[in-house]
Design a protein around this motif. Structure first.
Motif, PDB file in Angstrom:
ATOM      1  N   LEU A  32       0.840  -1.207   0.000  1.00  0.00           N
ATOM      2  CA  LEU A  32       0.000   0.000   0.000  1.00  0.00           C
ATOM      3  C   LEU A  32       0.869   1.249   0.000  1.00  0.00           C
ATOM      4  O   LEU A  32       1.826   1.343   0.774  1.00  0.00           O
ATOM      5  N   SER A  81       1.638   5.152   0.956  1.00  0.00           N
ATOM      6  CA  SER A  81       1.304   5.948   2.137  1.00  0.00           C
ATOM      7  C   SER A  81       0.440   7.127   1.693  1.00  0.00           C
ATOM      8  O   SER A  81       0.928   8.087   1.097  1.00  0.00           O
ATOM      9  N   GLU A 103      -8.850   5.713   1.691  1.00  0.00           N
ATOM     10  CA  GLU A 103      -9.207   4.297   1.768  1.00  0.00           C
ATOM     11  C   GLU A 103      -8.720   3.567   0.527  1.00  0.00           C
ATOM     12  O   GLU A 103      -8.884   4.038  -0.595  1.00  0.00           O
ATOM     13  N   HIS A 137      -9.237  -0.082  -1.295  1.00  0.00           N
ATOM     14  CA  HIS A 137     -10.209  -1.182  -1.255  1.00  0.00           C
ATOM     15  C   HIS A 137      -9.779  -2.389  -2.075  1.00  0.00           C
ATOM     16  O   HIS A 137      -9.081  -2.259  -3.081  1.00  0.00           O
ATOM     17  N   PRO A 173     -12.091  -1.521   2.945  1.00  0.00           N
ATOM     18  CA  PRO A 173     -10.693  -1.129   3.092  1.00  0.00           C
ATOM     19  C   PRO A 173      -9.778  -2.274   3.517  1.00  0.00           C
ATOM     20  O   PRO A 173     -10.194  -3.198   4.228  1.00  0.00           O
ATOM     21  N   ILE A 174      -8.532  -2.194   3.063  1.00  0.00           N
ATOM     22  CA  ILE A 174      -7.471  -3.057   3.568  1.00  0.00           C
ATOM     23  C   ILE A 174      -6.361  -2.169   4.123  1.00  0.00           C
ATOM     24  O   ILE A 174      -6.211  -1.013   3.698  1.00  0.00           O
ATOM     25  N   LYS A 175      -5.626  -2.734   5.102  1.00  0.00           N
ATOM     26  CA  LYS A 175      -4.535  -1.975   5.716  1.00  0.00           C
ATOM     27  C   LYS A 175      -3.351  -2.899   5.956  1.00  0.00           C
ATOM     28  O   LYS A 175      -3.489  -4.134   5.894  1.00  0.00           O
ATOM     29  N   ALA A 176      -2.213  -2.302   6.207  1.00  0.00           N
ATOM     30  CA  ALA A 176      -0.992  -3.084   6.426  1.00  0.00           C
ATOM     31  C   ALA A 176      -1.223  -4.117   7.526  1.00  0.00           C
ATOM     32  O   ALA A 176      -1.819  -3.813   8.556  1.00  0.00           O
ATOM     33  N   ASP A 178      -3.022  -6.859   7.114  1.00  0.00           N
ATOM     34  CA  ASP A 178      -4.184  -7.685   6.781  1.00  0.00           C
ATOM     35  C   ASP A 178      -3.763  -8.901   5.960  1.00  0.00           C
ATOM     36  O   ASP A 178      -2.763  -8.873   5.236  1.00  0.00           O
TER      37      ASP A 178
END
Ligand code: MN
Length: 273
Positions: free
Chosen positions: A120, A122, A127, A129, A251-254, A256
């Protein structure tokens, strides 16, 4: 049959319960650039693989002992259908619809493999997705393909995640970051998918089921999308179509873990960094 790339671009097939490294039998130069080895193989697949499991240069391999790479690294183009499920249109409150808006392109360089992380950028406050999609791999060159003939142009299928930064910039840019198109884990040839008009797909984030639908709910169906794209552009062997996402995007985040599974095709388990 499954067709895949592994261990830095070697090419393999899995058929009748056995897997084979066919790189040397095909005479493939792994150092060649651009890396179009898989595209040229797909373009002449029947001829180049006839009898290949009996070729003395073919080696049996253990699928559990190899690292799978993205099955197509350098297609001519990666096309995608926007808002191609009514429930996704509703959740996005989108005025768009694939049968009205047509298709868009993602950068080919956004393709990444089943063992590569989604990296991802920064972008504080934004968001990013996941979109769970069936990927179509085209097998023949064509232009103005009719829907009656469209299925003849499909070489196979793969799992595909269309990752996107939500927002107002050009869609092409928001969807083209490196690693924003996990694709794989292999290509299953079209004969292994009994009914492409009802292929079930699911996506989980950290074991939470987020997306669960079937190609039977597509707005522009698979023959329709091949007719649509080939009206505009010549389609080539190895071209990829992202068929559109059903509802449940999020959403996805670090940190996951993202899992995609498609019936008759396969599954991928991806990390997010
Ligand atoms: Mn999409």
């Amino acid at each position: 049959m499954k067709l895949f790339r592994f261990n830095g671009g070697r090419i393999g097939i899995a058929t009748n319960g056995s897997a084979y490294d066919i790189t040397d039998a095909l005479g493939i130069d792994l150092s060649a650039w651009p890396p179009v080895q898989m595209v040229t193989l797909i373009a002449d697949f029947q001829n180049r693989t006839r009898g290949i499991t009996d070729n003395p240069k073919t080696k049996k391999i253990d699928m559990s002992a190899i690292r799978l790479d993205v099955p197509i690294e350098w297609p001519n183009k990666l096309m995608a259908l926007p808002v191609n499920y009514y429930e996704h249109k509703a959740e996005m409150n989108s005025p768009n619809r694939a049968d009205l808006n047509g298709f868009f392109l993602k950068a080919n360089s956004s393709l990444s493999g089943p063992n590569d992380p989604i990296v991802l950028p920064s972008l504080p406050g934004r968001e990013i997705h996941h979109e769970c999609e069936l990927g179509i791999v085209l097998g023949k060159k064509g232009r103005n393909v009719t829907r009656e003939n469209a299925m003849d142009y499909i070489f196979g299928y793969a799992c595909l995640i269309d990752v996107v930064v939500r927002g107002k910039e050009e869609r092409v840019m928001r969807k083209s970051w490196d690693s924003f198109c996990p694709f794989g884990p292999w290509i299953v040839t079209a004969d292994e998918v009994p009914d492409p008009s009802d292929v079930k797909m699911k996506l989980w984030v950290n074991d939470e089921l987020r997306q669960d639908d079937s190609t039977k709910n597509l707005i522009v169906d698979i023959p329709g999308m091949i007719e649509l794209v080939s009206k505009v552009s010549t389609i080539y062997p190895g071209d990829i179509i992202a068929t559109g996402t059903p509802s449940g995007v999020g959403p996805i985040k670090a940190g996951d873990k993202v899992r995609i599974a498609i019936d008759h095709v396969g599954e991928m388990n991806l990390t997010v960094k």
